[in-house]
Scaffold this motif. Structure first.
Motif, mmCIF file in Angstrom:
data_model
loop_
_atom_site.group_PDB
_atom_site.id
_atom_site.type_symbol
_atom_site.label_atom_id
_atom_site.label_comp_id
_atom_site.label_asym_id
_atom_site.label_seq_id
_atom_site.Cartn_x
_atom_site.Cartn_y
_atom_site.Cartn_z
ATOM 1 N N TRP A 162 0.862 -1.184 0.000
ATOM 2 C CA TRP A 162 0.000 0.000 0.000
ATOM 3 C C TRP A 162 0.906 1.243 0.000
ATOM 4 O O TRP A 162 1.713 1.436 0.892
ATOM 5 N N GLY A 163 0.738 2.063 -1.031
ATOM 6 C CA GLY A 163 1.640 3.198 -1.228
ATOM 7 C C GLY A 163 2.801 2.791 -2.117
ATOM 8 O O GLY A 163 3.964 3.080 -1.820
ATOM 9 N N THR A 187 -0.954 -0.265 -4.537
ATOM 10 C CA THR A 187 -1.874 0.857 -4.673
ATOM 11 C C THR A 187 -1.078 2.121 -4.943
ATOM 12 O O THR A 187 0.036 2.304 -4.441
ATOM 13 N N TYR A 207 -5.769 3.857 -4.957
ATOM 14 C CA TYR A 207 -6.066 3.836 -3.524
ATOM 15 C C TYR A 207 -7.277 4.684 -3.175
ATOM 16 O O TYR A 207 -7.872 4.511 -2.103
ATOM 17 N N ASP A 235 2.298 -1.611 4.565
ATOM 18 C CA ASP A 235 1.682 -0.285 4.459
ATOM 19 C C ASP A 235 2.767 0.771 4.573
ATOM 20 O O ASP A 235 3.299 1.017 5.657
ATOM 21 N N ILE A 237 2.342 3.938 4.031
ATOM 22 C CA ILE A 237 1.725 5.230 4.321
ATOM 23 C C ILE A 237 1.360 5.355 5.798
ATOM 24 O O ILE A 237 1.588 6.380 6.430
ATOM 25 N N SER A 239 -1.452 5.747 7.356
ATOM 26 C CA SER A 239 -2.445 6.759 7.709
ATOM 27 C C SER A 239 -3.688 6.048 8.217
ATOM 28 O O SER A 239 -4.193 5.121 7.573
ATOM 29 N N SER A 243 -4.967 4.790 4.738
ATOM 30 C CA SER A 243 -4.509 3.464 4.326
ATOM 31 C C SER A 243 -5.028 2.355 5.228
ATOM 32 O O SER A 243 -5.579 1.358 4.744
ATOM 33 N N GLN A 246 -8.700 1.193 4.848
ATOM 34 C CA GLN A 246 -8.924 0.439 3.622
ATOM 35 C C GLN A 246 -8.291 -0.949 3.700
ATOM 36 O O GLN A 246 -8.874 -1.937 3.242
ATOM 37 N N ILE A 247 -7.106 -1.021 4.290
ATOM 38 C CA ILE A 247 -6.437 -2.320 4.435
ATOM 39 C C ILE A 247 -7.256 -3.250 5.325
ATOM 40 O O ILE A 247 -7.317 -4.464 5.091
#
Length: 367
Positions: A162-163, A187, A207, A235, A237, A239, A243, A246-247
């Protein structure tokens, strides 16, 4: 003791300041480096605007690229005149936002001849983060020297980055792909998708798509696989809303999530102070059986092999052999060391950067 110029955070959310710092003579396996280039990171913003892990005044920066000007008596692998790059962070004398830094030789690698210092400075902190997070927090192997890809038991296991367009995300894709992990998902903003696929991503996702979690699950749906649809998530990011929430829609019982600390509860802006948390497991509502961990890169040296070899030999070889390529760079300009440092900090705060690193010259003196 002689002194040199350094840039420090002196107050939470304050302007950076130019200070005089002692030029520390190296002892043991330490070397003194004339710092020529650095690359700003989100941690710099977290420390200046959030006071994270800071005792004021504190010199900032952990990515060093420059020239060795003095060596301690026990140094084995470096010599005066060597061009080096590396990741150091423990004390003010090791920090990057200063003209001279004194660090252990194990925190530095020699610059491959075909690359410039400003290219290489995009590597050290985030390649170290990838190796530490993947092995320590996700529990996946990254043997060195690399074994043949067909020996990787997780070659086709879905791994979500992610990111993916972040510096760490780009290096994660390249490193995992080189080690034989073939089912990589990433993402990012759509404008980065083609590039991320060239780095090894099999699937890419926007994302910001409200349906991103279900699209990720559909992309990896495999009736022959047992366990969670996506067993591993890195992850980059961290956040809470940007993030992790959503994860949490992707993670199932048995999923292991590694998020780069701190968890950003509220972003810093020109008008608003940031808010952070350090407990990833408590940051959002995870499904039962999800293991969510915070990545603490500053502890990578607990691994004896990493402490001795990761920066001194592994990272330079990854660069020299083309296993990883430097991040794209945006050179931050300014008439002085302080102006360049402040300009980079302001760009970080305004999130005026995507898919590239903010790289800038530290010392104006050419050796």
């Amino acid at each position: 003791m002689t002194t040199h110029k350094a840039v420090a955070t002196v107050a939470i959310r304050g302007k950076l300041a130019l200070i005089d710092a002692p030029t520390v003579a190296p002892t043991g396996r330490q070397v003194c480096v004339h710092v020529e280039w650095t690359a700003s990171t989100p941690l710099d913003l977290h420390q200046n605007d959030g006071g994270l892990l800071v005792t004021h005044p504190q010199i900032l920066g952990d990515g060093i690229a420059g020239t060795v000007v003095e060596t301690g008596p026990d140094v084995k692998n470096l010599a005066v005149g060597d061009k080096v790059f590396g990741f150091a962070f423990k004390e003010n004398m090791q920090k990057a936002y200063q003209e001279y830094a004194t660090v252990s030789e194990t925190s530095l690698g020699k610059l491959p001849s075909e690359f410039s210092l400003q290219e290489a400075i995009t590597l050290p902190n985030n390649t170290v983060t990838v190796f530490h997070a993947v092995t320590k927090d996700l529990g996946l192997p990254l043997e060195w020297p690399r074994l043949p890809s067909h020996t990787n038991p997780h070659a086709d296991t879905p791994i979500l980055i992610w990111g993916g367009a972040s510096s760490c995300g780009q290096y994660a894709l390249q490193i995992l792909h080189a080690w034989g992990y073939t089912n990589l998902l990433a993402t990012a903003s759509p404008r980065h998708h083609e590039y991320l696929r060239s780095l090894g991503a099999r699937h890419t996702f926007d994302y910001r798509d409200v349906d991103v979690a279900s699209k990720i699950q559909r992309a990896v749906d495999n009736n022959t696989r047992t366990g969670p649809a996506v067993p591993f998530v890195l992850d980059c990011i961290a956040s809470q809303q940007g993030s992790l929430t959503q994860i949490a829609g992707v993670a199932q019982k048995g999923t292991r999530v590694a998020a780069l600390l701190p968890v950003i509860v509220r972003d810093a802006t020109d008008d608003v102070a940031p808010e952070y948390a350090m407990n990833v497991q408590a940051a959002v509502d995870w499904a039962e059986g999800v293991e969510a961990r915070g990545v603490r890169t500053h502890f990578y040296e607990d691994d004896v092999f990493f402490r001795e070899h990761l920066q001194s030999s592994v990272v330079p070889e990854l660069l020299a052999t083309g296993i990883v390529k430097p991040n794209k760079q945006r050179i931050v300009e300014g008439a002085t060391l302080l102006e360049r440092a402040q300009a980079a900090m302001d760009l970080l705060r305004r999130k005026d950067v995507s898919g590239e690193r903010l790289v800038w010259r530290v010392s104006d003196l050419e050796l």
